[in-house]
Write an enzyme that holds these catalytic residues in place. Structure first.
Site, PDB file in Angstrom:
ATOM      1  N   GLU A  23       3.745  -5.457   7.316  1.00  0.00           N
ATOM      2  CA  GLU A  23       3.139  -4.294   7.964  1.00  0.00           C
ATOM      3  C   GLU A  23       3.605  -4.094   9.405  1.00  0.00           C
ATOM      4  O   GLU A  23       3.641  -2.963   9.902  1.00  0.00           O
ATOM      5  CB  GLU A  23       1.603  -4.419   7.933  1.00  0.00           C
ATOM      6  CG  GLU A  23       0.969  -4.258   6.576  1.00  0.00           C
ATOM      7  CD  GLU A  23       0.848  -5.542   5.790  1.00  0.00           C
ATOM      8  OE1 GLU A  23       0.122  -5.551   4.790  1.00  0.00           O
ATOM      9  OE2 GLU A  23       1.490  -6.557   6.190  1.00  0.00           O
ATOM     10  N   ALA A  35       0.837  -1.188   0.000  1.00  0.00           N
ATOM     11  CA  ALA A  35       0.000   0.000   0.000  1.00  0.00           C
ATOM     12  C   ALA A  35       0.880   1.249   0.000  1.00  0.00           C
ATOM     13  O   ALA A  35       2.095   1.188   0.190  1.00  0.00           O
ATOM     14  CB  ALA A  35      -0.916  -0.011   1.212  1.00  0.00           C
ATOM     15  N   GLY A  54      -0.116  -4.953   0.906  1.00  0.00           N
ATOM     16  CA  GLY A  54      -1.348  -4.914   0.136  1.00  0.00           C
ATOM     17  C   GLY A  54      -1.268  -5.700  -1.155  1.00  0.00           C
ATOM     18  O   GLY A  54      -2.283  -6.214  -1.647  1.00  0.00           O
ATOM     19  N   GLU A  98      -2.013  -9.166  -0.151  1.00  0.00           N
ATOM     20  CA  GLU A  98      -3.442  -9.255   0.154  1.00  0.00           C
ATOM     21  C   GLU A  98      -4.283  -9.280  -1.121  1.00  0.00           C
ATOM     22  O   GLU A  98      -5.299  -9.989  -1.189  1.00  0.00           O
ATOM     23  CB  GLU A  98      -3.848  -8.096   1.050  1.00  0.00           C
ATOM     24  CG  GLU A  98      -3.285  -8.219   2.458  1.00  0.00           C
ATOM     25  CD  GLU A  98      -3.547  -6.993   3.303  1.00  0.00           C
ATOM     26  OE1 GLU A  98      -4.170  -7.144   4.364  1.00  0.00           O
ATOM     27  OE2 GLU A  98      -3.112  -5.884   2.906  1.00  0.00           O
TER      28      GLU A  98
END
Length: 259
Positions: free
Chosen positions: A131, A63, A108, A111
């Site tokens: 993260e 992200a 991300g 994910e």
């Protein structure tokens, strides 16, 4: 489709490609474009399978940390559900979805790949949920989809440590389903998608729903859902074609219309 994603449809297969070089960092704008792309391929009856692809060098390296760093607690309270739902829109595409991963699938990016049904990885790709090094946890499905895929203990170890996982280990623990040389990742994923696109579309959608929704139910509820979906397929043209072909010619020779 947009500035940061591109949707191309060929022979029943849609490719959703991430186009935010150099690392396909997933910001808010890309999340919304992914949501729109998921809706488009879900609604397009010509699309019977989907490939998620980040390009030859990288899938997605996470992200947008700069965007996150500027957000307050109140901002994220409002935004967290939207972030998760954008990836869930990809997971809810009612057709087989294959992630084709080169380079990095981190944070991300990992994910997003987890939101696919199957994952084809380059043999030199790197996976991970780092993260924790930022003082946060995965927030777009990592704490939920990863343990369902590889088991809670392995998922905790990866999330707690934030370490990167090589492709061979990712295959061994079930994080990825198939390895290929980097140059062959997209062709391998595309070939698999085309094979699935030739299958019975409604039965594939029913199988996906039975598995995904059933995982959130007690066994009794899951079995009831399976029975309902199983019975519904007896109203489809593909069920008739499949059984007629089997009786006349043996298994594996049916031609399906997707109806």
């Amino acid at each position: 489709m947009g500035e940061l994603t591109r949707v191309e449809v060929t022979e029943g297969v849609a490719t959703i490609r991430l186009v935010r070089p150099p690392m396909n960092v997933i910001n808010t704008a890309m999340q919304e474009e992914l949501r729109a792309a998921a809706t488009r391929v879900s609604d397009d009856r010509a699309v019977r399978a989907v490939v998620l692809y980040g390009g030859e060098k990288v899938f997605a390296a996470g992200a947008d940390v700069k965007e996150f760093a500027a957000m307050s607690h109140a901002d994220m309270v409002r935004d967290a559900a939207r972030l998760s739902s954008a990836f869930d829109a990809v997971a809810r595409i009612g057709k087989p979805v294959i992630a084709a991963v080169n380079g990095y699938a981190l944070g991300g990016g990992c994910e997003l790949a987890l939101a696919a049904d199957l994952r084809v990885s380059a043999d030199d790709a790197r996976w991970g949920q780092p993260e924790i090094a930022l003082g946060i946890i995965p927030g777009a499905g990592g704490t939920q989809r990863l343990p369902r895929l590889i088991g809670p203990a392995r998922a905790k170890e990866l999330i707690f440590t934030g370490r990167f996982v090589g492709a061979e280990e990712a295959l061994a623990i079930g994080l990825v389903d198939q390895l290929a040389p980097a140059a062959q990742v997209y062709p391998t994923a595309l070939a698999l998608a085309r094979k699935l696109a030739a299958g019975p579309t409604l039965a594939l959608a029913a199988a996906k729903r039975a598995i995904d929704d059933g995982l959130g139910m007690e066994l009794t509820g899951g079995l009831a859902l399976e029975a309902e979906l199983f019975a519904a397929l007896f109203a489809t043209a593909d069920r008739t074609a499949g059984m007629d072909s089997f009786l006349a010619h043996g298994p594996g020779k049916a031609v399906f219309s997707g109806e």
